[in-house]
Design an enzyme around this catalytic site. Structure first.
Site, PDB file in Angstrom:
ATOM      1  N   ASP A 147      39.510  26.000  27.385  1.00  0.00           N
ATOM      2  CA  ASP A 147      40.019  26.362  28.708  1.00  0.00           C
ATOM      3  C   ASP A 147      40.207  25.082  29.547  1.00  0.00           C
ATOM      4  O   ASP A 147      39.301  24.234  29.601  1.00  0.00           O
ATOM      5  CB  ASP A 147      38.982  27.288  29.367  1.00  0.00           C
ATOM      6  CG  ASP A 147      39.503  27.942  30.630  1.00  0.00           C
ATOM      7  OD1 ASP A 147      40.724  28.110  30.760  1.00  0.00           O
ATOM      8  OD2 ASP A 147      38.648  28.320  31.480  1.00  0.00           O
ATOM      9  N   HIS A 204      45.410  33.105  35.337  1.00  0.00           N
ATOM     10  CA  HIS A 204      44.085  32.499  35.583  1.00  0.00           C
ATOM     11  C   HIS A 204      43.524  33.060  36.878  1.00  0.00           C
ATOM     12  O   HIS A 204      44.240  33.706  37.646  1.00  0.00           O
ATOM     13  CB  HIS A 204      44.206  30.973  35.694  1.00  0.00           C
ATOM     14  CG  HIS A 204      44.300  30.303  34.369  1.00  0.00           C
ATOM     15  ND1 HIS A 204      43.314  29.502  33.872  1.00  0.00           N
ATOM     16  CD2 HIS A 204      45.275  30.344  33.424  1.00  0.00           C
ATOM     17  CE1 HIS A 204      43.675  29.070  32.680  1.00  0.00           C
ATOM     18  NE2 HIS A 204      44.861  29.545  32.380  1.00  0.00           N
ATOM     19  N   SER A 206      39.477  37.229  37.989  1.00  0.00           N
ATOM     20  CA  SER A 206      38.332  38.101  38.239  1.00  0.00           C
ATOM     21  C   SER A 206      38.635  39.026  39.409  1.00  0.00           C
ATOM     22  O   SER A 206      39.327  38.639  40.354  1.00  0.00           O
ATOM     23  CB  SER A 206      37.076  37.262  38.538  1.00  0.00           C
ATOM     24  OG  SER A 206      36.491  36.840  37.329  1.00  0.00           O
TER      25      SER A 206
END
Ligand code: G3H
Ligand code: 13P
Ligand code: ZN
Length: 339
Positions: free
Chosen positions: A83, A223, A226
């Site tokens: 990542d 990205h 969340s």
């Protein structure tokens, strides 16, 4: 089954019209949580390690834990992904270690903070593509930069200063030959993404849809994805934490993304919140305990629950046995024939 490449997994996801969560790991319990969630939901998985995770675990520990997971869960297709690689050398070292996929994040300079030029990004990403593809390894690149600097990856600000330009995205894909493209649509890493439930003024789903129209066969990556659920924030604060009110990316927006070319969705913060909440609860309710297993077990279970939920919501659940793993050697041939 052998480790699989990100390219194979995302091609399969595109065929099936689903997205695949990419979950960050730093230790054994996080890897176990992901693998148990994958077994529970019959999902293929992307396990990803940042530079910070590699430094924290001293690389070999984490790599061998991932290999143990692959051995113990043979029915689960598993990608090992780097990542936010910050340089050619970081990507090269991950490839040499045995990762089947790397992200070269050339949208930022090697410091992980300063936005780079388009030319720099093309050059460094193209060089990583050349090396990686010669070994059959997949490459994710990024155009546009995320906001925030909470965890050291991002240009700061709100996330709207450097959103992806669709023309540049097309040129970037053509010039680099990458496999997956991370785009910036207003998200940031970490817990503090939005000050209220995001609408189109701060979370640019229209831009994502436009980029997908222009690059219909490119696998898009979100990205900073969340969702920062209120219930996880509440557990932390109930047991002595001090999180400020905040909003993440609603799952329904991610699902809209998946209908529009998003194949990889990066999630780290939600798992961090789940782990911390569970540990705080044990500390607060049973302060006499001191065996780390007493809090690591509920922490692992809390992360497994979040991961399994995301696997179901992203649509990867049920797809673990759809395909036979191809080898890196197969992908060396694939890239030779698809230049
Ligand atoms: O994008 C960042 C991931 O959340 C990993 O963060 O660099 O703190 O390991 P980290
Ligand atoms: P979150 O901080 O939203 O979980 O994003 C993680 C990420 O993008 C990792 O690359
Ligand atoms: Zn990221």
């Amino acid at each position: 089954m052998p480790l699989v490449t990100l390219r194979q997994l995302l091609d399969e996801a595109a065929k099936g019209g689903y997205g695949v969560g990419a979950f960050n790991v730093n230790n054994m319990e996080q890897i176990q949580a992901i693998m148990e969630a994958a077994r529970e939901t019959k999902s293929p998985v992307i396990v990803q390690a940042s530079r910070g995770a590699r430094a924290y675990s001293n690389d070999n520990f984490l790599y061998h834990l991932m290999l143990a997971a692959n051995e113990l869960y043979p029915e689960i297709p598993m990608v090992l992904h780097l990542d936010h690689g910050n340089s050619f050398d970081t990507c090269k070292s991950a490839i040499e270690l045995g990762f089947t996929s790397v992200m070269m994040d050339g949208s930022l300079m090697a410091d992980g903070k300063t936005p780079s030029t388009f030319e720099y990004n093309v050059d460094v990403t193209r060089r990583v593509v050349e090396l990686a593809h010669s070994k059959g390894v997949t490459v994710e690149g990024e155009i546009g930069t995320l906001g925030g600097i909470e965890d050291g990856h991002g240009a700061g600000g709100t996330g709207l200063e450097h959103v992806t330009d669709p023309d540049q995205a097309v040129e970037f894909v053509e010039k680099t030959g990458l496999d997956a493209l991370a785009i910036a649509i207003g998200t940031s890493h970490g817990a503090y993404k939005f000050t209220k439930k995001p609408d189109g003024s701060v979370l640019k789903m229209d831009l994502l849809i436009e980029i997908h129209k222009r690059l219909p066969t490119t696998h898009l990556v979100m990205h900073g994805s969340s969702s920062v659920p209120k219930d996880l924030q509440d557990i932390i604060n109930k047991y002595g934490g001090k999180l400020k009110e905040t909003w993440g990316v609603p799952v329904e927006e991610i699902q809209l993304g998946i209908k529009n070319g998003v194949r990889k969705i990066n999630v780290d913060t939600d798992n961090r919140l789940a782990i911390t909440g569970a540990i705080r609860k044990v500390f607060a309710e049973t302060p006499e305990k001191f065996d780390p297993r007493d809090y690591n077990k509920p922490a692992r279970a809390a992360m497994q629950k979040v991961v399994a939920q995301r696997m179901t919501q992203f649509g990867q659940a049920g797809h673990a046995s759809d395909f036979q793993a191809k080898s890196l050697a197969d992908y060396v041939e694939f890239y030779k024939n698809n230049k």
